[in-house]
Structures are given as C-alpha cells and as structure tokens.
Write a protein that holds these residues in place. Structure first.
Motif, PDB file in Angstrom:
ATOM      1  N   PHE A  58       1.198  -1.324   0.024  1.00 33.12           N
ATOM      2  CA  PHE A  58      -0.050   0.142   0.012  1.00 33.12           C
ATOM      3  C   PHE A  58       1.215   1.076  -0.131  1.00 33.12           C
ATOM      4  O   PHE A  58       0.467   2.153  -0.517  1.00 33.12           O
ATOM      5  N   ALA A  59       2.238   0.934   0.541  1.00 27.09           N
ATOM      6  CA  ALA A  59       2.476   2.763   0.497  1.00 27.09           C
ATOM      7  C   ALA A  59       2.706   2.607  -1.362  1.00 27.09           C
ATOM      8  O   ALA A  59       3.460   4.142  -1.639  1.00 27.09           O
ATOM      9  N   VAL A  60       3.041   1.932  -2.205  1.00 30.43           N
ATOM     10  CA  VAL A  60       3.248   1.807  -3.911  1.00 30.43           C
ATOM     11  C   VAL A  60       1.802   2.202  -4.194  1.00 30.43           C
ATOM     12  O   VAL A  60       1.594   3.185  -5.015  1.00 30.43           O
ATOM     13  N   TYR A  61       0.724   1.512  -3.617  1.00 32.22           N
ATOM     14  CA  TYR A  61      -0.606   0.858  -4.345  1.00 32.22           C
ATOM     15  C   TYR A  61      -0.973   2.114  -4.004  1.00 32.22           C
ATOM     16  O   TYR A  61      -1.634   3.088  -5.413  1.00 32.22           O
ATOM     17  N   SER A  62      -1.350   3.383  -3.176  1.00 35.44           N
ATOM     18  CA  SER A  62      -1.797   5.035  -2.960  1.00 35.44           C
ATOM     19  C   SER A  62      -1.317   5.685  -3.213  1.00 35.44           C
ATOM     20  O   SER A  62      -2.117   6.393  -4.074  1.00 35.44           O
ATOM     21  N   TYR A  63      -0.566   5.549  -3.935  1.00 34.20           N
ATOM     22  CA  TYR A  63      -0.036   6.173  -5.064  1.00 34.20           C
ATOM     23  C   TYR A  63       0.544   6.081  -6.496  1.00 34.20           C
ATOM     24  O   TYR A  63       1.481   6.582  -7.191  1.00 34.20           O
ATOM     25  N   LEU A  64       0.385   4.964  -6.590  1.00 35.01           N
ATOM     26  CA  LEU A  64       0.664   4.054  -8.284  1.00 35.01           C
ATOM     27  C   LEU A  64      -0.310   5.097  -9.397  1.00 35.01           C
ATOM     28  O   LEU A  64       0.568   5.582 -10.338  1.00 35.01           O
ATOM     29  N   ALA A  65      -1.322   5.675  -9.097  1.00 33.57           N
ATOM     30  CA  ALA A  65      -2.140   6.907 -10.030  1.00 33.57           C
ATOM     31  C   ALA A  65      -0.392   7.913 -10.282  1.00 33.57           C
ATOM     32  O   ALA A  65      -0.811   7.869 -11.568  1.00 33.57           O
ATOM     33  N   SER A  66      -0.772   8.748  -9.491  1.00 32.47           N
ATOM     34  CA  SER A  66       0.418   9.573  -9.425  1.00 32.47           C
ATOM     35  C   SER A  66       1.744   9.408  -9.832  1.00 32.47           C
ATOM     36  O   SER A  66       2.136   9.501 -10.946  1.00 32.47           O
ATOM     37  N   MET A  67       2.229   8.206  -9.735  1.00 32.28           N
ATOM     38  CA  MET A  67       3.536   7.418 -10.337  1.00 32.28           C
ATOM     39  C   MET A  67       3.368   7.244 -12.264  1.00 32.28           C
ATOM     40  O   MET A  67       4.532   7.814 -12.554  1.00 32.28           O
ATOM     41  N   MET A  68       1.847   6.437 -12.343  1.00 33.27           N
ATOM     42  CA  MET A  68       2.098   6.593 -14.100  1.00 33.27           C
ATOM     43  C   MET A  68       1.826   8.036 -14.304  1.00 33.27           C
ATOM     44  O   MET A  68       2.099   7.919 -15.631  1.00 33.27           O
ATOM     45  N   THR A  69       1.092   8.552 -14.305  1.00 32.83           N
ATOM     46  CA  THR A  69       1.542  10.001 -14.302  1.00 32.83           C
ATOM     47  C   THR A  69       2.775  10.785 -14.826  1.00 32.83           C
ATOM     48  O   THR A  69       2.604  11.385 -15.260  1.00 32.83           O
ATOM     49  N   GLU A  70       2.698  11.452 -13.114  1.00 37.38           N
ATOM     50  CA  GLU A  70       4.364  12.071 -12.491  1.00 37.38           C
ATOM     51  C   GLU A  70       5.630  10.869 -13.907  1.00 37.38           C
ATOM     52  O   GLU A  70       6.103  12.178 -14.450  1.00 37.38           O
ATOM     53  N   VAL A  71       6.110  10.085 -13.379  1.00 45.50           N
ATOM     54  CA  VAL A  71       6.716   9.179 -14.124  1.00 45.50           C
ATOM     55  C   VAL A  71       7.247   8.354 -14.891  1.00 45.50           C
ATOM     56  O   VAL A  71       8.036   8.859 -16.201  1.00 45.50           O
ATOM     57  N   THR A  72       5.821   7.796 -15.633  1.00 44.35           N
ATOM     58  CA  THR A  72       5.410   6.655 -16.787  1.00 44.35           C
ATOM     59  C   THR A  72       5.331   7.314 -17.770  1.00 44.35           C
ATOM     60  O   THR A  72       5.547   6.788 -19.206  1.00 44.35           O
ATOM     61  N   GLY A  73       4.490   8.741 -17.247  1.00 45.63           N
ATOM     62  CA  GLY A  73       3.710   9.267 -18.732  1.00 45.63           C
ATOM     63  C   GLY A  73       2.561   8.601 -19.055  1.00 45.63           C
ATOM     64  O   GLY A  73       2.251   8.916 -20.764  1.00 45.63           O
ATOM     65  N   PHE A  74       1.804   8.158 -17.849  1.00 43.83           N
ATOM     66  CA  PHE A  74       0.812   8.060 -18.820  1.00 43.83           C
ATOM     67  C   PHE A  74      -0.372   9.036 -18.956  1.00 43.83           C
ATOM     68  O   PHE A  74      -0.155   9.656 -17.482  1.00 43.83           O
ATOM     69  N   SER A  75      -1.485   9.227 -19.677  1.00 46.69           N
ATOM     70  CA  SER A  75      -2.466   9.687 -19.015  1.00 46.69           C
ATOM     71  C   SER A  75      -3.414   9.520 -18.170  1.00 46.69           C
ATOM     72  O   SER A  75      -3.278   8.181 -17.223  1.00 46.69           O
ATOM     73  N   GLU A  76      -4.203  10.735 -18.077  1.00 44.70           N
ATOM     74  CA  GLU A  76      -4.999  10.657 -16.510  1.00 44.70           C
ATOM     75  C   GLU A  76      -6.134   9.404 -16.527  1.00 44.70           C
ATOM     76  O   GLU A  76      -6.526   8.023 -15.856  1.00 44.70           O
ATOM     77  N   THR A  77      -6.496   9.351 -18.432  1.00 44.31           N
ATOM     78  CA  THR A  77      -7.385   8.383 -18.518  1.00 44.31           C
ATOM     79  C   THR A  77      -7.012   6.944 -18.223  1.00 44.31           C
ATOM     80  O   THR A  77      -8.185   5.888 -19.065  1.00 44.31           O
ATOM     81  N   SER A  78      -5.837   6.622 -18.763  1.00 42.87           N
ATOM     82  CA  SER A  78      -5.532   5.711 -18.659  1.00 42.87           C
ATOM     83  C   SER A  78      -4.698   4.893 -17.303  1.00 42.87           C
ATOM     84  O   SER A  78      -4.380   3.626 -17.387  1.00 42.87           O
TER      85      SER A  78
END
Length: 414
Positions: free
Chosen positions: A216-236
């Motif tokens: 949960f240390a990771v899952y709680s911020y997974l959405a932000s990691m995916m958009t801010e670091v990985t480069g996925f759009s919010e819809t993804s």
C-alpha cells in the motif's frame, strides 16, 4: 469446489467493491457535498476504522451464533451501511454510513475463511479460502472500475445503491448455498482471546502489517507515479489499476494450491519476491511496458501472501480460529493506512514520486524477516500444520457438529 464457495465469493466481491471504489469517487463526493477532496478522504479512513473496530468486536459478539446465520447477519449490516451511504443527506451521515459498512468486513472474512475451510476435504482448505478471496480480486478488475464509471455518470449515490443490491444478492446466496454449520459451543470470547494471544498468531499478524504496508505504500500513489513518472494519461490510470487487479487474481489462483502443499515456503517466497519487485519498480517505472509488467507482478506476488497468512493465523489459533482470522483483516487495514502514511512521508520529504517503491521494499523486507523469525521459532512444533476446520461432510458422518472448529492434524508444512 462446493457451490457454497460462490456465495462467499459474491459477498467478497461486494465488500471489495465498496472498500476501494471511494478512492475514485472522492472528487464527485467532495463537489456534491461542498467539501474538499482531502476532507472527503476521511471517508476512506472511516471505512478502514470500521474494519479495525468491527473485526474483533462483531466476531466476539457472534462467537456462539451458527456460522451460516452469522454470515447472513454480517452481510445485512454491510447492506444497511451501503444503503445509508447512498441516502446520506450530508457529509457527517456519509461518514457514519461508511463506518457502518466497514464494521462487518473483517468479521465476515474471518468467519468466511473458517467456513470455506470446512466445506472441503483435508488438504484443500487453502484453495477454498483463496476461492473466497477471488471475489475480492475480481472486484478490483470489474467491480471498482464499473462502479466508478457509474458514479461519475449517474452520481456517487447510485454506486452505493448498486453495492447495496449486491449485498442483497449475497445474502440470498449465503442463505441458499451455505449448509447449516453450528457454532462450537466450547468456543467463547475467552477462548478466542487466548488463541489470539498465541505468539505465532501475533507474529503472523505482524507479518501482515509489514508485508501489506509495503504494497500500500506503492498502491496508494500508483496513479500519480503512472502519470508523473511513466507518462500515462489520467484516462489510462483505470487500465493500470485493472492490471493490478489482474495480477491480484493470478496471485490468488496460484496461492491456494501452493499453500496447501507448503505454507511457510509459499509465504517466504511471495514476500521475498515482493521485496525484490518493489525495489526494481523504482527503476522500471520510467519505461511504460516495464512499468506495466511490474504492476501486474506486484499485484500477483503481493496477493500470494494473503492466503498463507490467513491460513497461518487460523492454524496457530487451533480450536478458536475465527477471531484470529478476523483480526488478520484488521491487520490488512492497518497496513493500508500505515503504508500510505509512510509512503506519503517519503514524498513529503522530497525524495521523488518513485520513492514509495523503495519504502515499500523495506517494509516488505521487514515482513519477510518477521515471517522467517516466526518459522524458526516454530521449527519442530507438531501443530505447525494444523488445519483449523473439519469438512462439513466429516461433521455429518461423525455427528460431531458441536465440535465444528476443532483442529485436524495435516501434513507438516514447516
């Protein structure tokens, strides 16, 4: 597998949906009730608090109630809580509805795990428990995304009305498919508390807290990691979360047979793999395909720990496993809150969006150390492999229904 397990899985699906859907509906709820998103976040905490309080309390109060009736009553409280949430006129009453909906969560999985183990023959108990938890994983793939979309288009109240309807279906399935399973007249609150005080049970609960805090240390911020670091759009992000749910399902499918064959090795292996993958995710998060593979693997190895941990505390509680199993659900929710908090500290300190992955790896590693320590302390103990429940068929054959939660020795798993 008995059809009765389907009733438990349907119930778990409803519980899993209402537990996680609020995270996606916070902006809608905040706007509708005239509050901020951070304040609306207390709705997530209210549910978790309900789980922590309700698991030991309701399990203790229901220790003498027949298992089937207890399951139906718990789902009734769950249904009323979600209905109250849907009809809540303000933020305060919605908080109360979420707290009420969370109260039966831990007790249901505690009683349900014992019932699931009793429904099958010796040597397949872990698979039965894993089957029940499949409902929880499917909720993350189907239930949560669908309920979130429903809430976004028809309003968040519609989401909780649908979850309440799922609760009614679950109650009907439990009443129809679960066979009569009397409570053990010898099992009372004192006996359950003594079982909970077993050193191996406490170490198992501590393993749950640290191991799942890593997730949960990771899952709680997974959405932000995916958009801010990985480069996925919010819809993804919804797709990414669904992949995490697919990983959870795969982990649950594998965990059951492995746990039946070798409980502690399955636990050690899954925690070790989780530690490594969380650390690797710190680097793979910058590459889209590698990040997606990592997300699936984290979900898979993370959820592989669920079944062996649940079986471990049930086995060690021996003839009074229900409170221990329910308390393990409280431990999962403490891990949820604690992992999110520690991961947030790393972000607040300015360590970067991927810093929670390293924090999670450390927490999972501590969980592994606790698990191995417990195994070393338990080495050679004859009861390390006890299965906590007789099958319903065995009870019927022997006429020993009043001793339904007695332990049956199985093969050595340590």
């Amino acid at each position: 597998m008995p059809l009765a397990l389907l009733a438990l899985a349907i119930s778990a699906f409803g519980i899993g949906t209402t537990e996680f859907v609020m995270m996606g509906l916070l902006p809608n709820v905040a706007e509708d009730l005239g509050t901020s998103v951070p304040t609306a976040g207390y709705l997530v905490s209210a549910y978790a608090l309900g789980v922590v309080i309700g698991a030991p309390l309701l399990t203790a109060l229901g220790s003498r109630i027949p298992r089937k009736r207890m399951l139906v009553l718990l789902m009734a409280v769950f249904t009323v809580g979600n209905l109250a949430s849907a009809l809540a006129p303000g933020f305060g009453t919605l908080i109360a509805g979420r707290l009420l909906a969370g109260l039966p969560h831990g007790a249901f999985f505690g009683v349900g795990a014992v019932v699931a183990a009793r429904l099958v023959r010796e040597g397949r108990q872990a698979r039965a428990v894993a089957t029940m938890f499949l409902g929880l994983t499917v909720a993350n793939i189907v239930g949560v995304p669908a309920a979130t979309l429903l809430g976004q288009h028809l309003g968040w109240r519609a989401t909780f009305l649908v979850v309440a309807a799922i609760g009614l279906v679950a109650m009907a399935a439990l009443a129809k498919l679960i066979p009569p399973l009397p409570a053990d007249e010898r099992t009372g609150l004192g006996r359950e508390l003594r079982a909970l005080g077993n050193r191996q049970v406490l170490l198992g609960l501590l393993t749950t807290v640290f191991g799942f805090a890593g997730i949960f240390a990771v899952y709680s911020y997974l959405a932000s990691m995916m958009t801010e670091v990985t480069g996925f759009s919010e819809t993804s992000v919804t797709l990414v979360l669904a992949l995490f749910g697919i990983g959870m399902t795969l982990g649950a499918l594998v965990a059951g047979p492995l746990t039946d064959r070798a409980l502690r090795p399955t636990l050690y292996g899954s925690l070790a793999a989780l530690t490594v993958i969380l650390a690797v995710f710190h680097f793979t998060a910058e590459v889209k395909w590698a990040a997606l593979v990592s997300v699936v693997l984290i979900g898979a190895v993370g959820f592989m720990t669920t079944t062996p941990l649940q079986m471990l505390v049930m086995n060690k509680a021996q003839q009074a496993p229900t409170l221990a199993a329910a308390s393990n659900q409280s431990a999962f929710n403490l891990a949820n809150a604690g992992g999110a908090w520690v991961g947030g500290l790393a972000l607040t300190a300015g360590w970067g969006w991927t810093s929670p992955t390293l924090v999670g790896a450390v927490l999972a590693g501590v969980g592994l150390i606790v698990a191995v320590t417990a195994g070393l302390l338990d080495r050679g103990a004859r009861d390390s492999s006890r299965i906590v429940a007789r099958s319903a068929k065995a009870d019927a054959d022997t006429g020993a229904g009043e001793h339904t939660e007695s332990a049956v020795a199985s093969k050595t798993l340590g």
